[in-house]
Design a protein around this motif. Sequence first.
Motif, PDB file in Angstrom:
ATOM      1  N   GLU A   1       0.813  -1.218   0.000  1.00 55.16           N
ATOM      2  CA  GLU A   1       0.000   0.000   0.000  1.00 55.16           C
ATOM      3  C   GLU A   1       0.845   1.266   0.000  1.00 55.16           C
ATOM      4  O   GLU A   1       0.373   2.333  -0.408  1.00 55.16           O
ATOM      5  CB  GLU A   1      -0.932  -0.007   1.222  1.00 55.16           C
ATOM      6  CG  GLU A   1      -2.091  -0.975   1.134  1.00 55.16           C
ATOM      7  CD  GLU A   1      -1.678  -2.433   1.308  1.00 55.16           C
ATOM      8  OE1 GLU A   1      -2.501  -3.319   1.011  1.00 55.16           O
ATOM      9  OE2 GLU A   1      -0.539  -2.696   1.766  1.00 55.16           O
ATOM     10  N   PHE A   2       2.092   1.176   0.459  1.00 57.83           N
ATOM     11  CA  PHE A   2       2.971   2.347   0.488  1.00 57.83           C
ATOM     12  C   PHE A   2       3.563   2.671  -0.882  1.00 57.83           C
ATOM     13  O   PHE A   2       3.923   3.819  -1.149  1.00 57.83           O
ATOM     14  CB  PHE A   2       4.113   2.108   1.496  1.00 57.83           C
ATOM     15  CG  PHE A   2       5.168   3.172   1.492  1.00 57.83           C
ATOM     16  CD1 PHE A   2       4.952   4.389   2.124  1.00 57.83           C
ATOM     17  CD2 PHE A   2       6.388   2.965   0.858  1.00 57.83           C
ATOM     18  CE1 PHE A   2       5.934   5.385   2.120  1.00 57.83           C
ATOM     19  CE2 PHE A   2       7.378   3.946   0.857  1.00 57.83           C
ATOM     20  CZ  PHE A   2       7.148   5.157   1.492  1.00 57.83           C
ATOM     21  N   GLN A   3       3.659   1.690  -1.759  1.00 57.00           N
ATOM     22  CA  GLN A   3       4.401   1.854  -3.005  1.00 57.00           C
ATOM     23  C   GLN A   3       3.868   2.969  -3.909  1.00 57.00           C
ATOM     24  O   GLN A   3       4.670   3.705  -4.496  1.00 57.00           O
ATOM     25  CB  GLN A   3       4.476   0.522  -3.755  1.00 57.00           C
ATOM     26  CG  GLN A   3       5.072  -0.628  -2.942  1.00 57.00           C
ATOM     27  CD  GLN A   3       6.325  -0.244  -2.168  1.00 57.00           C
ATOM     28  OE1 GLN A   3       7.302   0.238  -2.746  1.00 57.00           O
ATOM     29  NE2 GLN A   3       6.307  -0.475  -0.856  1.00 57.00           N
ATOM     30  N   PRO A   4       2.550   3.152  -4.064  1.00 54.72           N
ATOM     31  CA  PRO A   4       2.087   4.275  -4.895  1.00 54.72           C
ATOM     32  C   PRO A   4       2.557   5.634  -4.368  1.00 54.72           C
ATOM     33  O   PRO A   4       2.896   6.519  -5.157  1.00 54.72           O
ATOM     34  CB  PRO A   4       0.561   4.147  -4.851  1.00 54.72           C
ATOM     35  CG  PRO A   4       0.321   2.698  -4.599  1.00 54.72           C
ATOM     36  CD  PRO A   4       1.423   2.277  -3.674  1.00 54.72           C
ATOM     37  N   LEU A   5       2.573   5.796  -3.026  1.00 56.85           N
ATOM     38  CA  LEU A   5       3.069   7.050  -2.469  1.00 56.85           C
ATOM     39  C   LEU A   5       4.561   7.212  -2.749  1.00 56.85           C
ATOM     40  O   LEU A   5       5.021   8.303  -3.111  1.00 56.85           O
ATOM     41  CB  LEU A   5       2.808   7.106  -0.967  1.00 56.85           C
ATOM     42  CG  LEU A   5       3.385   8.332  -0.230  1.00 56.85           C
ATOM     43  CD1 LEU A   5       2.820   9.622  -0.809  1.00 56.85           C
ATOM     44  CD2 LEU A   5       3.109   8.243   1.271  1.00 56.85           C
ATOM     45  N   ALA A   6       5.324   6.121  -2.602  1.00 56.14           N
ATOM     46  CA  ALA A   6       6.748   6.181  -2.897  1.00 56.14           C
ATOM     47  C   ALA A   6       6.981   6.569  -4.352  1.00 56.14           C
ATOM     48  O   ALA A   6       7.863   7.389  -4.666  1.00 56.14           O
ATOM     49  CB  ALA A   6       7.411   4.845  -2.581  1.00 56.14           C
ATOM     50  N   GLU A   7       6.201   6.003  -5.259  1.00 54.48           N
ATOM     51  CA  GLU A   7       6.330   6.345  -6.677  1.00 54.48           C
ATOM     52  C   GLU A   7       5.978   7.810  -6.922  1.00 54.48           C
ATOM     53  O   GLU A   7       6.628   8.499  -7.719  1.00 54.48           O
ATOM     54  CB  GLU A   7       5.423   5.438  -7.517  1.00 54.48           C
ATOM     55  CG  GLU A   7       5.898   3.998  -7.627  1.00 54.48           C
ATOM     56  CD  GLU A   7       7.116   3.862  -8.535  1.00 54.48           C
ATOM     57  OE1 GLU A   7       7.423   4.829  -9.263  1.00 54.48           O
ATOM     58  OE2 GLU A   7       7.762   2.801  -8.512  1.00 54.48           O
ATOM     59  N   TYR A   8       4.958   8.295  -6.227  1.00 51.60           N
ATOM     60  CA  TYR A   8       4.545   9.690  -6.373  1.00 51.60           C
ATOM     61  C   TYR A   8       5.663  10.630  -5.908  1.00 51.60           C
ATOM     62  O   TYR A   8       5.985  11.617  -6.574  1.00 51.60           O
ATOM     63  CB  TYR A   8       3.267   9.946  -5.576  1.00 51.60           C
ATOM     64  CG  TYR A   8       2.714  11.347  -5.727  1.00 51.60           C
ATOM     65  CD1 TYR A   8       1.726  11.622  -6.670  1.00 51.60           C
ATOM     66  CD2 TYR A   8       3.176  12.385  -4.929  1.00 51.60           C
ATOM     67  CE1 TYR A   8       1.219  12.910  -6.808  1.00 51.60           C
ATOM     68  CE2 TYR A   8       2.688  13.675  -5.066  1.00 51.60           C
ATOM     69  CZ  TYR A   8       1.709  13.929  -6.003  1.00 51.60           C
ATOM     70  OH  TYR A   8       1.211  15.207  -6.150  1.00 51.60           O
ATOM     71  N   ILE A   9       6.253  10.315  -4.746  1.00 47.77           N
ATOM     72  CA  ILE A   9       7.344  11.146  -4.233  1.00 47.77           C
ATOM     73  C   ILE A   9       8.523  11.117  -5.194  1.00 47.77           C
ATOM     74  O   ILE A   9       9.157  12.141  -5.459  1.00 47.77           O
ATOM     75  CB  ILE A   9       7.765  10.673  -2.830  1.00 47.77           C
ATOM     76  CG1 ILE A   9       6.625  10.872  -1.825  1.00 47.77           C
ATOM     77  CG2 ILE A   9       9.011  11.427  -2.354  1.00 47.77           C
ATOM     78  CD1 ILE A   9       6.890  10.269  -0.463  1.00 47.77           C
ATOM     79  N   LYS A  10       8.818   9.942  -5.740  1.00 47.01           N
ATOM     80  CA  LYS A  10       9.941   9.812  -6.679  1.00 47.01           C
ATOM     81  C   LYS A  10       9.702  10.668  -7.923  1.00 47.01           C
ATOM     82  O   LYS A  10      10.594  11.402  -8.363  1.00 47.01           O
ATOM     83  CB  LYS A  10      10.126   8.354  -7.077  1.00 47.01           C
ATOM     84  CG  LYS A  10      11.322   8.114  -7.992  1.00 47.01           C
ATOM     85  CD  LYS A  10      11.422   6.669  -8.438  1.00 47.01           C
ATOM     86  CE  LYS A  10      10.370   6.331  -9.473  1.00 47.01           C
ATOM     87  NZ  LYS A  10      10.570   4.979 -10.054  1.00 47.01           N
ATOM     88  N   ARG A  11       8.497  10.602  -8.477  1.00 49.61           N
ATOM     89  CA  ARG A  11       8.205  11.407  -9.671  1.00 49.61           C
ATOM     90  C   ARG A  11       8.245  12.888  -9.364  1.00 49.61           C
ATOM     91  O   ARG A  11       8.762  13.691 -10.143  1.00 49.61           O
ATOM     92  CB  ARG A  11       6.833  11.028 -10.241  1.00 49.61           C
ATOM     93  CG  ARG A  11       6.752   9.629 -10.841  1.00 49.61           C
ATOM     94  CD  ARG A  11       5.499   9.491 -11.702  1.00 49.61           C
ATOM     95  NE  ARG A  11       4.290   9.832 -10.965  1.00 49.61           N
ATOM     96  CZ  ARG A  11       3.576   8.951 -10.252  1.00 49.61           C
ATOM     97  NH1 ARG A  11       3.982   7.686 -10.159  1.00 49.61           N
ATOM     98  NH2 ARG A  11       2.489   9.331  -9.627  1.00 49.61           N
ATOM     99  N   SER A  12       7.708  13.267  -8.210  1.00 50.64           N
ATOM    100  CA  SER A  12       7.665  14.691  -7.876  1.00 50.64           C
ATOM    101  C   SER A  12       9.046  15.256  -7.601  1.00 50.64           C
ATOM    102  O   SER A  12       9.275  16.453  -7.753  1.00 50.64           O
ATOM    103  CB  SER A  12       6.753  14.923  -6.666  1.00 50.64           C
ATOM    104  OG  SER A  12       7.395  14.581  -5.449  1.00 50.64           O
TER     105      SER A  12
END
Length: 345
Positions: free
Chosen positions: A46-57
């Motif tokens: 469940e954390f991975q989408p947030l991690a991906e979002y932070i990485k892209r941002s």
Amino acid sequence: MHGFDVVASESGFFDADLAWQWMRSGERSTSTIASGVHGAWSATAEFQPLAEYIKRSAESPRPLELAGYDSQLSGRLSQQQLIPQLRRQLANSSIDTLSISGWSEFIARLDSLMIRPASWNPVPNQQFTLSLNALMAQFDRDGATEREQFWIQLLRSISAYARQSEMATPRGDYTAASSIRDEQMADNLLWLMNTRYRGRRVVAWGASLHTAREVTTIDPGEPNSGFDRFISMGGHLSRSLGHGLYSIGFVASDGKAGTLQRSTQALPPITPGSLEDVFRESGFDLAFLDLAGVHVNGTWVQTRVVAGPFGYAPMRAIWPSVFDGMIYIHTMQPVHEVSAPTKVD
């Protein structure tokens, strides 16, 4: 992310800071982000989408920055990098360790503190405190850089963690130990808001018992729970921020709950007349209740109502004094472990 500039998690103050430094230097991967976030969160699918979002941002003109506010030194980065990074900062600040009384003993005790409980001696150590204070005094000088200010705050946080650890023994006072931790977590988060990210919007996540405003008036239905003498992080923040803080709790009426560290369990039957019961009878699968907008005295929600935002155990409280809002999820699901090929430590 809806105008927020920073996401701060219940993770190590040092760990998240170092992970974000690495992100800024170009190591922009989800594993870098996960290294700065406690495994209770970062090792879940469940954390991975947030991690991906932070990485892209991180590659954008306005990144969503990562921070941590926990005083505990339980993260892998703390254990591996804190002492080397401290030595590096001392060199950058031209501080000679010979000027710190008891330096060798301080480093040894700091190392044992990070891998407790196996090697931490809970007996209070006056020299450790003296060395900490001497280090803070060396950093705290006119013209201190932002990095030096960070280390001053980190040393304050370490001091609180040492005091917490001295109390969190089999015969210790866990409520008092938890109170020390929550007070320091609030102090760390306020430092982030008032110093590093002054004037910017911060969203913080953590266990609801930490983020709740006022817990001393909650009736958990059992004696000696410690609620009556525990001041949460949210309680400290509430005193400092007032309406600048908006705290959200979560409740559910059905399903299962569980973390990676704990076995999955079915939610207990909901209590008739409880907040969950009202949500369920209203037919919602997902809902949000703005408790801060409830101003009329005598309304139902301003009486002592049963709800289970802390581990789903039914408790009675005037919930607008505990949370500013409540999210309802009809069917709760436990977290899922990251699949083996992408799992992070």
